[in-house]
Design an enzyme around this catalytic site. Structure first.
Site, mmCIF file in Angstrom:
data_model
loop_
_atom_site.group_PDB
_atom_site.id
_atom_site.type_symbol
_atom_site.label_atom_id
_atom_site.label_comp_id
_atom_site.label_asym_id
_atom_site.label_seq_id
_atom_site.Cartn_x
_atom_site.Cartn_y
_atom_site.Cartn_z
ATOM 1 N N LYS A 79 -50.818 51.537 -80.237
ATOM 2 C CA LYS A 79 -48.941 50.677 -79.094
ATOM 3 C C LYS A 79 -49.443 50.196 -78.489
ATOM 4 C CE LYS A 79 -44.810 50.767 -77.692
ATOM 5 N NZ LYS A 79 -43.150 51.740 -77.252
ATOM 6 N N SER A 154 -39.328 51.285 -79.499
ATOM 7 C CA SER A 154 -39.840 49.903 -79.223
ATOM 8 C C SER A 154 -41.194 50.158 -80.263
ATOM 9 C CB SER A 154 -40.483 49.897 -77.863
ATOM 10 O OG SER A 154 -41.290 51.090 -77.263
ATOM 11 N N SER A 178 -38.257 55.202 -77.904
ATOM 12 C CA SER A 178 -38.752 54.462 -78.911
ATOM 13 C C SER A 178 -39.637 54.572 -79.240
ATOM 14 C CB SER A 178 -39.943 53.327 -77.966
ATOM 15 O OG SER A 178 -38.652 52.973 -77.130
#
Lengths: 490, 99, 498
Positions: A79, A154, A178
């Site tokens: 990420k 997210s 997330s």
């Protein structure tokens, strides 16, 4: 079946028996990215050269007969809020569009020490603020199951990359859901470890007391393997806890004596019928495996969202103050004679997206003079009540089962202009962050429209073993992992 | 119930160094009001004798030895700087201790 | 420096306004590394060379507390008679400034390490207690170079070398009522910080900085007047200048019937004036909240006791002990205890040479004189305490005369040789045998008949001149007591025989 469609532990067997190489697996992964990421948008930055370099090195080591860690040679996506030395780390924000960290996040050091092969940085909501991966400066990520749908957020890019076989496993971060929410919406396994279990050093902070890095994987065994690789004490993170880990080994433990808590407050209005049905089916499967069911109550669940958005935005308003155009990142290109305060204001207004600005504003307001007690302090007290709820519930059960989200993936653009509506979609994932406990999301079915549904299992602090065992037992029995976005039963 | 007026929004955006256009300011005021009204939910709870949670980890006294490690060096420190002058970060002129 | 506080009188010589002053003192701790990262704290390094991702406030990095910062804070708190908060927390103080890398400062607001202490200052009117409100730990900011100093017209420059250097902020109560008292307090505080080894207090390096708040009110009034805070005071001199300026300014306003505004003012060393720092609409709102990246610090009482027992004796109690144990005058004791190094040196010499007063005379007199001439400090005195003790022991045994000892000391300083070696080499051992002295005395009597005549006529003081001549004759080696005794004996004989 292509190599990139396998799980890490399956690839491990092939690598160990010499039937394939890390280089070949890496090639398969990049081939898929080249073909399809244009439509998915899982990645912001790829590091192809580095990946092949490392893959070859790992292959050589293996050939030389060196003992290899379990995940050696496995391609992994990271990420883009996890710092990678000399590799652009943007947090999906214009303000960090060209930021090249001179340091490595601890988890990155750990996956490198595990001989894994990083392939790129995945898309996310800007500064991890969002539930749909729509707030990224680099564009939206599409759900591989239906390109018109959001992948969740997210960590949408991390979830989509694994779901679409553009990575074997990936790392995400979870502040209010997330990892779990996009895992649920993309039909993969997402684990948020106990707060303190995985070092936050190098994770670009959103809300420091809630953030935690965790694995997104194709199945539960990969989740345990990746957790083993990244967890452990880190002297650079004062909130890091020293607990020994061998989750992968304990995976197949029996759950027949386990008591599973079913919280009343998670099966209420707002929960889509299809989701509820799938979760209740999953509970039946677990009961069939010998687990006892126990009704529990988490009475303060309804206050979790308000509590969370006060604490998270307050911390964020302070964490994001450093992006000011002085030391790194975007700075407003000045016409002559710009004052310092104009430079700050323009840099931050242009560098941050709408949702980030909204949250910074909210957090600034609740911390400001005269409001601190009414909002921040109040929220910290309610946070204690929410923790107490879990403590009480875990007096009666070993883990708690609930839906991951009230709905399956929604349409791109559907909630983007209604922030409160968007916040409410995190209702089931937020409490685990507030309590600091571990929670995993695993696939438990599909909607009529063919979208994945996530099942969430929450555990006691530092007891990842129980939730992984429960998830593994369910996965083996239900076998949803053989369903892929193409809808082909393999 | 209106909790924040555009004036309060101005104060807040000044504190956090964010400039808003008039339209943004209007929208922002509305949205913040909506969110803050939702947050009033918490007032339903009596928390008088409840300790606040600021950390969930059972840790205290995390300290490091006073031992030196190599610094980054000014070249790397400045590598990401939007503007620099020699070995310094460069910013618009600071006036009279204010910004 | 005039003490305006004391002179704030009206035309009839009566003071009109009572002055109330409180101080905030920032001392840079003398740790090896910064408070939250392992960068060094040295002053004067190349700009931004002493930085890392943590002290530059880069994204994703985290602070870890330096244990010595805590220990030093405990030391200072003990020395300032403070109470401890056993549970400590760190808070974030949020504000924007280019020298503040994260745009928040990690400090202690809600639960500082120590509170409610005090220290004594000595005034001509006697001892006074100044109370300490609290002591807390925090990180320093970097350094801005303003437009005027950089040669750039439209830009300021930032050096983060200092960012993250540990600071102790010591906040006093507004217990001072004159600039003189403030000066005494600053000195006493500096002595304590240096004595305990907590801080170097090098003002030219910004190691000790001050903020002062001051209010004036007419005598007899109970409400303190509006409080004016002054920032940017980087030396004793500046504090004094700024306070004097501020007192004059406020008095003038009050006399003219104007109101003094409660505000923060910035001292400008160049103009010698203070000016308002922030406009009112920029009023401060630091938005303090608990630092989530640091866990609570629980101070162990045992650690406090360990530090207490290891704590160097403080100047005040050392002074008392030196008077009592060594029988020194208060003046001598004060001179010796004014620096810890000097006091330690003295004690080491006195431990060997059991004549504390002699030791005091030599340490503060002859030795200090040589050090001053050579512009050196007792800390790097080439004569060790043992060496000086040997010399003074020889002196007290009569093995060497006082004038010779002075010559020997100087030689020791430059050559590094021992006293004994120098005595040997230069033949400076004292002549104390009567049969060796008597011939020299006789010789002087025979060759100075004029002075002898004077003596015999009753001018007894003339003996002094003769002693001098004998000493000169023996190149200072003769025992002066013996010389005078023999001289008197022979002169009396002479007198009788006339």
């Amino acid at each position: 079946m292509e190599l990139n469609e396998l799980t890490a532990h399956e690839i491990r067997n092939l690598l160990e028996s010499g039937k394939t190489s890390s280089e070949e697996v890496t090639r398969a992964v990049f081939a898929k990215i080249d073909r399809e990421d244009g439509q998915i948008g899982a990645y912001i930055t790829l590091c192809k050269e580095w990946a092949f370099d490392r893959a070859k090195t790992v292959d050589r080591k293996r050939k030389d007969g060196q003992a290899m860690p379990p995940l050696a040679g496995i391609p992994i996506a990271i990420k883009d809020n996890i710092c990678t030395r000399d590799i652009r780390t943007t947090c999906s924000s214009k303000i960090l569009e060209n930021f090249f960290p001179p340091y490595q996040a601890t988890v990155v050091e750990k996956i490198l020490a595990s001989d894994m092969v990083p392939i790129g940085k995945t898309n996310m909501d800007e500064f991890a603020m969002g539930s749909s991966t729509e707030t990224s400066f680099f564009g939206v990520t599409h759900n591989p199951w239906n390109l018109e749908m959001i992948p969740g957020g997210s960590s949408g890019g991390s979830a989509a990359s694994v779901a679409n076989d553009e990575a074997i496993v990936s790392l995400g971060s979870d502040t209010g859901g997330s990892i779990r929410q996009p895992a649920g919406m993309c039909g993969v396994v997402g684990l948020k470890p106990t707060y303190g279990k995985v070092s936050r050093f190098g994770l670009i902070a959103f809300a420091s007391s809630l953030d935690q890095i965790g694995p997104l994987t194709g199945d539960v065994e990969d989740s345990a393997l990746l957790l083993d690789a990244i967890c452990g004490h880190d002297a650079r993170d004062s909130t890091s806890v020293d607990v020994p880990a061998n989750h992968a080994k304990a995976l197949s433990g029996s759950i027949s004596k386990n008591i599973i808590g079913i919280p009343d407050e998670y099966f209420v209005g707002g929960l889509e019928t299809e989701v509820e049905t799938a979760v209740r089916e999953a509970i039946k499967v677990l009961e069939g495996l010998g687990a006892k069911l126990q009704r529990v109550s988490l009475p303060h669940t309804d206050y979790a969202i308000a509590t969370y958005y006060i604490i998270a935005t307050a911390e964020a308003s302070s964490n994001l103050a450093r992006y000011d155009g002085v030391k790194y990142g975007y700075r407003h290109k000045a016409e002559k004679g710009l004052s310092l305060s104009e430079m700050y204001g323009k840099t931050r207004s242009e560098g941050f997206g709408v949702e980030v600005k909204r949250r910074i504003g909210l957090g600034t307001y609740t911390l400001s003079a005269g409001y601190y007690d009414a909002y921040y302090l109040k929220a910290q007290r309610v946070r204690t009540l929410i923790r107490n709820d879990f403590e009480k519930a875990f007096g009666k059960c070993d883990c708690i089962i609930a839906p991951t989200s009230p709905t399956a993936a929604f349409r791109i653009g559907e909630k983007i202009d209604n922030p409160l509506q968007m916040y409410l979609s995190d209702i089931f994932t937020i409490p685990a962050n507030l309590a600091g406990i571990p929670a995993i999301s695993i696939p438990c079915g599909l909607t009529r429209d063919g979208l994945p549904i996530g099942l969430q299992i929450m555990g006691k602090a530092f007891d990842e073993t129980t939730i992984l065992q429960t998830a593994y037992a369910y996965e083996q029995a239900a076998d949803w992992r053989t369903i892929t976005p193409d809808g082909n039963k393999l | 119930m209106t909790k924040i007026t555009p004036d309060v929004v101005d104060h807040v955006t000044k504190l956090c160094r964010i400039h808003l256009t008039n339209e943004e300011r209007k929208k922002f005021t509305e949205q913040l009001n909506q969110i803050l009204t939702y947050m009033d939910k918490l007032n339903e709870l009596n928390t008088e004798n409840v300790e606040p949670t600021s950390h969930v980890v059972p840790l205290e006294n995390v300290l490091r030895k006073d031992a030196l490690s190599p610094s980054l060096g000014s070249e790397k420190a400045l590598a990401n700087a939007p503007d620099k002058h020699g070995e310094y970060f460069k910013v618009p002129r600071i006036i009279n201790g204010t910004e | 420096m005039t003490d305006i506080g004391k002179n704030s009188k009206d035309a009839k010589g009566k003071r009109q306004y009572e002055i109330t002053i409180g101080l905030e003192v920032h001392a840079a701790l003398s740790t090896t590394t910064k408070i939250f990262c392992a960068c060094g704290t040295k002053f004067g390094e190349a700009p931004n060379s002493q930085t890392c991702p943590v002290c530059l406030g880069m994204p994703g990095v985290l602070p870890v507390l330096n244990e010595n910062v805590v220990k030093y804070a405990i030391r200072a708190a003990l020395a300032l008679n403070c109470k401890f908060n056993l549970l400590n927390k760190f808070d974030r103080k949020n504000y924007y400034y280019p020298d503040l890398p994260k745009n928040y400062q990690i400090s202690q607001d809600y639960l500082p390490i120590a509170h409610d202490g005090c220290l004594d200052i000595f005034l001509s009117s006697g001892k006074r207690k100044i109370r300490i409100n609290n002591i807390h730990m925090e990180e320093d900011a970097g350094k801005n170079l303003h437009a005027g100093d950089t040669g750039l017209l439209d830009a300021s420059l930032v050096d983060f070398n200092r960012a993250g250097v540990p600071l102790l902020e010591i906040v006093t109560y507004p217990d001072m009522h004159s600039v003189g008292e403030v000066e005494k307090l600053m000195t006493a505080l500096r002595d304590i910080l240096m004595y305990t080894g907590v801080a170097d207090c090098k003002m030219e390096e910004g190691g000790l900085r001050f903020e002062a708040n001051i209010s004036l009110m007419p005598f007899g009034q109970t409400d303190l007047g509006p409080r004016v805070e002054m920032k940017n005071l980087n030396s004793f001199k500046t504090v004094i200048k700024a306070l004097n300026y501020e007192i004059r300014r406020q008095e003038k306003s009050l006399r003219q019937g104007e109101k003094v505004t409660q505000e923060t003012r910035l001292w400008d060393d160049k103009s010698g004036e203070t000016s308002p720092m922030r406009s009112k609409e920029e009023a401060h709102d630091y938005r303090y909240f608990p630092e989530p990246d640091l866990v609570p610090l629980v101070i162990d009482e045992q650690l406090i006791e360990e530090i207490r027992s290891s704590l160097a004796e403080l100047p005040a109690s050392k002074l008392e002990r030196f008077c009592k144990d060594y029988g020194l005058s208060e003046y001598d004791a004060r001179v010796i205890t004014s620096s810890r190094a000097l006091a330690d040196f003295y004690e080491e010499v006195a431990a060997v040479c059991k004549e504390p007063k002699t030791v005091s005379n030599w340490v503060t007199g002859e030795l200090q004189g040589i050090l001053n001439e050579e512009k050196r400090d007792i800390g790097d005195c080439p004569i060790s305490p043992e060496q000086l003790a040997e010399l003074l022991s020889l002196l007290s045994k009569g093995a060497v005369s006082a004038p010779s000892a002075k010559i020997i000391l100087r030689d020791m300083f430059h050559s590094g040789k021992s006293a004994k070696a120098i005595i040997e080499e230069k033949g400076l051992s004292q002549i104390s045998d009567e049969k060796d002295i008597r011939p020299a005395v006789k010789h002087i009597i025979n060759t100075n008949t004029g002075i002898v005549d004077d003596y015999c006529k009753g001018k007894e003081k003339a003996i002094g001149a003769l002693i001098g001549k004998v000493m000169k004759e023996t190149r200072g080696r003769a025992d002066p007591t013996k010389v005078s005794q023999i001289l008197r004996e022979l002169l009396e004989e002479e007198k009788r025989s006339r």
